[in-house]
Write an enzyme that holds these catalytic residues in place. Structure first.
Site, mmCIF file in Angstrom:
data_model
loop_
_atom_site.group_PDB
_atom_site.id
_atom_site.type_symbol
_atom_site.label_atom_id
_atom_site.label_comp_id
_atom_site.label_asym_id
_atom_site.label_seq_id
_atom_site.Cartn_x
_atom_site.Cartn_y
_atom_site.Cartn_z
ATOM 1 N N TYR A 149 0.839 -1.206 0.000
ATOM 2 C CA TYR A 149 0.000 0.000 0.000
ATOM 3 C C TYR A 149 0.871 1.251 0.000
ATOM 4 C CZ TYR A 149 -3.829 3.069 1.683
ATOM 5 O OH TYR A 149 -4.772 4.058 1.837
ATOM 6 N N ASP A 150 1.820 1.295 0.935
ATOM 7 C CA ASP A 150 2.643 2.503 1.083
ATOM 8 C C ASP A 150 3.445 2.786 -0.188
ATOM 9 O OD1 ASP A 150 1.743 1.944 3.602
ATOM 10 O OD2 ASP A 150 3.671 2.152 4.610
ATOM 11 N N LYS A 153 1.221 3.556 -3.248
ATOM 12 C CA LYS A 153 0.729 4.942 -3.240
ATOM 13 C C LYS A 153 1.861 5.923 -3.521
ATOM 14 C CE LYS A 153 -3.723 4.600 -2.028
ATOM 15 N NZ LYS A 153 -4.829 5.262 -2.732
ATOM 16 N N GLN A 287 3.013 7.135 15.488
ATOM 17 C CA GLN A 287 2.326 8.419 15.637
ATOM 18 C C GLN A 287 1.965 8.970 14.267
ATOM 19 O OE1 GLN A 287 5.074 11.013 17.639
ATOM 20 N NE2 GLN A 287 6.623 10.842 16.047
ATOM 21 N N ARG A 288 0.886 9.727 14.244
ATOM 22 C CA ARG A 288 0.462 10.304 12.970
ATOM 23 C C ARG A 288 -0.401 11.521 13.238
ATOM 24 N NH1 ARG A 288 -2.513 6.236 9.436
ATOM 25 N NH2 ARG A 288 -0.462 5.437 8.904
HETATM 26 P P1 NAD Z 1 -12.794 1.609 0.514
HETATM 27 O O1 NAD Z 1 -12.083 0.312 0.592
HETATM 28 O O2 NAD Z 1 -14.065 1.769 1.260
HETATM 29 O O3 NAD Z 1 -13.091 1.990 -1.003
HETATM 30 C C1 NAD Z 1 -12.222 1.670 -2.046
HETATM 31 C C2 NAD Z 1 -13.073 1.390 -3.273
HETATM 32 O O4 NAD Z 1 -12.217 1.063 -4.381
HETATM 33 C C3 NAD Z 1 -14.018 0.197 -3.090
HETATM 34 O O5 NAD Z 1 -15.305 0.531 -3.536
HETATM 35 C C4 NAD Z 1 -13.389 -0.891 -3.951
HETATM 36 O O6 NAD Z 1 -14.325 -1.834 -4.405
HETATM 37 C C5 NAD Z 1 -12.766 -0.057 -5.054
HETATM 38 N N1 NAD Z 1 -11.692 -0.746 -5.762
HETATM 39 C C6 NAD Z 1 -10.648 -1.429 -5.220
HETATM 40 N N2 NAD Z 1 -9.880 -1.928 -6.191
HETATM 41 C C7 NAD Z 1 -10.428 -1.539 -7.372
HETATM 42 C C8 NAD Z 1 -10.084 -1.745 -8.745
HETATM 43 N N3 NAD Z 1 -9.010 -2.463 -9.088
HETATM 44 N N4 NAD Z 1 -10.874 -1.199 -9.691
HETATM 45 C C9 NAD Z 1 -11.980 -0.486 -9.360
HETATM 46 N N5 NAD Z 1 -12.356 -0.272 -8.086
HETATM 47 C C10 NAD Z 1 -11.588 -0.801 -7.117
HETATM 48 O O7 NAD Z 1 -11.746 2.738 0.948
HETATM 49 P P2 NAD Z 1 -11.974 4.279 1.279
HETATM 50 O O8 NAD Z 1 -11.798 4.480 2.717
HETATM 51 O O9 NAD Z 1 -13.218 4.761 0.630
HETATM 52 O O10 NAD Z 1 -10.699 4.898 0.568
HETATM 53 C C11 NAD Z 1 -10.801 5.501 -0.721
HETATM 54 C C12 NAD Z 1 -9.427 5.980 -1.151
HETATM 55 O O11 NAD Z 1 -8.917 6.917 -0.209
HETATM 56 C C13 NAD Z 1 -8.379 4.871 -1.272
HETATM 57 O O12 NAD Z 1 -7.591 5.115 -2.408
HETATM 58 C C14 NAD Z 1 -7.554 5.014 -0.023
HETATM 59 O O13 NAD Z 1 -6.243 4.583 -0.226
HETATM 60 C C15 NAD Z 1 -7.641 6.513 0.228
HETATM 61 N N6 NAD Z 1 -7.462 6.812 1.670
HETATM 62 C C16 NAD Z 1 -8.466 6.562 2.542
HETATM 63 C C17 NAD Z 1 -8.262 6.816 3.901
HETATM 64 C C18 NAD Z 1 -9.339 6.572 4.923
HETATM 65 O O14 NAD Z 1 -9.087 6.784 6.108
HETATM 66 N N7 NAD Z 1 -10.532 6.167 4.546
HETATM 67 C C19 NAD Z 1 -7.021 7.293 4.340
HETATM 68 C C20 NAD Z 1 -6.016 7.502 3.409
HETATM 69 C C21 NAD Z 1 -6.248 7.273 2.054
HETATM 70 N N1 UDP Z 2 -6.165 -0.733 15.882
HETATM 71 C C1 UDP Z 2 -6.514 -1.245 17.112
HETATM 72 N N2 UDP Z 2 -7.572 -2.098 17.175
HETATM 73 C C2 UDP Z 2 -8.296 -2.453 16.084
HETATM 74 C C3 UDP Z 2 -7.941 -1.909 14.819
HETATM 75 C C4 UDP Z 2 -6.853 -1.059 14.762
HETATM 76 O O1 UDP Z 2 -5.883 -0.935 18.145
HETATM 77 O O2 UDP Z 2 -9.253 -3.226 16.233
HETATM 78 C C5 UDP Z 2 -5.033 0.217 15.812
HETATM 79 C C6 UDP Z 2 -3.999 -0.107 14.757
HETATM 80 O O3 UDP Z 2 -3.018 -0.985 15.260
HETATM 81 C C7 UDP Z 2 -3.447 1.271 14.440
HETATM 82 C C8 UDP Z 2 -4.636 2.198 14.640
HETATM 83 O O4 UDP Z 2 -5.565 1.473 15.447
HETATM 84 O O5 UDP Z 2 -2.443 1.615 15.365
HETATM 85 C C9 UDP Z 2 -5.311 2.609 13.339
HETATM 86 O O6 UDP Z 2 -5.587 1.446 12.607
HETATM 87 P P1 UDP Z 2 -6.391 1.447 11.235
HETATM 88 O O7 UDP Z 2 -6.342 0.058 10.708
HETATM 89 O O8 UDP Z 2 -7.717 2.071 11.411
HETATM 90 O O9 UDP Z 2 -5.587 2.439 10.268
HETATM 91 P P2 UDP Z 2 -4.046 2.732 9.992
HETATM 92 O O10 UDP Z 2 -3.884 4.147 10.416
HETATM 93 O O11 UDP Z 2 -3.174 1.825 10.799
HETATM 94 O O12 UDP Z 2 -3.907 2.509 8.538
#
Ligand code: NAD
Ligand code: UDP
Ligand code: UDP
Length: 344
Positions: A149-150, A153, A287-288
């Site tokens: 993922y990291d 992205k 931390q974040r």
């Molecule tokens: P989510 O998993 O709910 O939604 C992701 C969507 O992408 C889903 O509907 C999934 O079916 C679709 N998808 C996955 N692979 C696909 C593919 N190959 N082709 C077409 N569709 C595909 O996640 P989210 O929380 O809605 O996140 C949306 C975006 O925001 C992601 O790119 C994620 O990395 C980014 N993001 C989200 C958060 C958060 O906290 N929610 C934080 C950082 C980044």
């Molecule tokens: N976490 C937790 N219990 C849970 C799920 C997550 O303590 O049931 C912790 C996880 O280890 C991380 C933070 O909560 O430190 C945020 O996790 P999340 O998966 O929501 O997102 P991340 O920021 O790690 O991508």
């Protein structure tokens, strides 16, 4: 020929948590929205209520494959976001981040569309600079469990900036920090949904590690507003820009808050509170916290919803979901019909 005043906007990942809210917001503004999703983690049920809107269209499509449509703007959100799901098929996670970005950038190039990338705070890895500014290059393990993922992205960000430099594409890169709210999948595995669902079901609240790690939680409406503002910002502002709530909480504090809101006033050390400690996943950032100075300056944006208020709304949403759980048709109670596909 266009017979509406809005734009034609593609939202990849439009059936996911953020995508659904974004589609609703864009439709509300009178735009035509094409939701492109393969339902890997998103749900058809999520978008069912949008289907009646004549401005809304859904295309079941995996963005790892080329896509030929016409549009003015693209929000590239497709990618599983929860560690549980992006680690389930890590190769696919890198593919969607990299191949998906190339295809969407190729599409944007052909039709001269503006394109926004949903990047992530994960590009900072386990940060040694705190709070994180956009100038920080990050501290990412390239071979760990989170790397698919990291690094996916991070590579997508590279592609966005190379298409910008090489092909003059109009790009926008948002580094999204932890976002929560109604519409999250109950089994998504992220901390907010886990804690609330566990509390509502009377189960133990699973805090990983000692709970001292921190995150900063942004309510979904604030995040969507930030994404739309970024897309509408002047072309010379590409980002990357941090979008998130700068108020930092420890995970243990979050557990306490959820318990307080769901069950009334308790402290985690009280026996009746069901906090249990489980092993910390590998490479879990300690931390974040976003520095959102740039978003304030360039977008006039900052989050308006405090965690407690946002959690109340989210708890209400999950309560209704728990009540209706028994009504869910089979296949819809789990994360995405992608699972249904894998079972065939
Ligand atoms: P989510 O998993 O709910 O939604 C992701 C969507 O992408 C889903 O509907 C999934 O079916 C679709 N998808 C996955 N692979 C696909 C593919 N190959 N082709 C077409 N569709 C595909 O996640 P989210 O929380 O809605 O996140 C949306 C975006 O925001 C992601 O790119 C994620 O990395 C980014 N993001 C989200 C958060 C958060 O906290 N929610 C934080 C950082 C980044
Ligand atoms: N976490 C937790 N219990 C849970 C799920 C997550 O303590 O049931 C912790 C996880 O280890 C991380 C933070 O909560 O430190 C945020 O996790 P999340 O998966 O929501 O997102 P991340 O920021 O790690 O991508
Ligand atoms: N692409 C797409 N839709 C389009 C245009 C391109 O999906 O409308 C894909 C195409 O399959 C290609 C990728 O985007 O693999 C990158 O396109 P680009 O034009 O940058 O590269 P090229 O086609 O020259 O390799």
């Amino acid at each position: 020929m266009k017979n509406f005043s809005g734009k034609r906007i593609v939202v990849t990942g439009g059936a996911g948590f953020l995508g659904l809210h974004l589609c609703e917001r864009l439709l509300g503004e009178g735009h035509e929205v094409l939701c492109v999703d393969n339902f890997y983690t998103g749900r058809r049920r999520n978008i069912a209520r949008l289907l009646a809107n004549p401005l809304f269209e859904v295309l079941r499509h995996d963005i790892c494959f080329p896509l030929y449509v016409e549009c003015d703007e693209i929000y590239n959100l497709a990618c599983p976001a929860s560690p549980v799901y992006y680690q389930f098929d890590p190769v696919q996670t890198t593919k969607v981040s990299v191949h998906g970005a190339i295809n969407m950038l190729g599409l944007a190039k052909r039709v001269k569309a503006k394109i926004l990338q949903a990047s992530t705070s994960e590009v900072y890895g386990d940060p040694v600079v705190h709070p994180q500014t956009e100038a920080y290059w990050g501290n990412v393990n390239p071979i760990g469990l989170r790397s698919c993922y990291d690094e996916g992205k991070r590579c997508a960000e590279t592609l966005f900036f190379d298409y910008h430099r090489q092909h003059r594409l109009r790009i926008k890169v948002a580094r999204i920090f932890n976002t929560y709210g109604p519409g999250m999948h109950p089994d998504d595995g992220r901390v907010v949904s886990n804690f609330i669902m566990q509390a509502l079901r009377g189960e133990e609240i699973t805090v990983y590690g000692n709970g001292g790690q921190t995150r900063s939680f942004c309510y979904v409406d604030d995040m969507v507003d930030g994404l739309v503002r970024l897309m509408e910002s002047p072309d010379d502002f590409t980002g990357p820009v941090n979008l998130g709530n700068p108020v930092e909480f420890t995970i243990l504090r979050l557990a306490e808050l959820v318990i307080k809101l769901v069950n009334g006033e308790h402290r985690p050390e009280d026996p009746e509170l069901k906090v249990v400690f489980a092993p910390l996943p590998s490479d879990d950032p300690a931390q974040r916290q976003p520095d959102i100075g740039l978003a304030r300056e360039k977008l006039g944006w900052e989050p308006a919803v405090q965690l407690e208020k946002g959690l109340e709304k989210t708890i209400e949403y999950f309560k209704r979901l728990v009540e209706s759980e028994s009504d869910l048709p089979r296949g819809e109670e789990r994360a995405g019909s992608g699972e249904w596909e894998r079972e065939q």
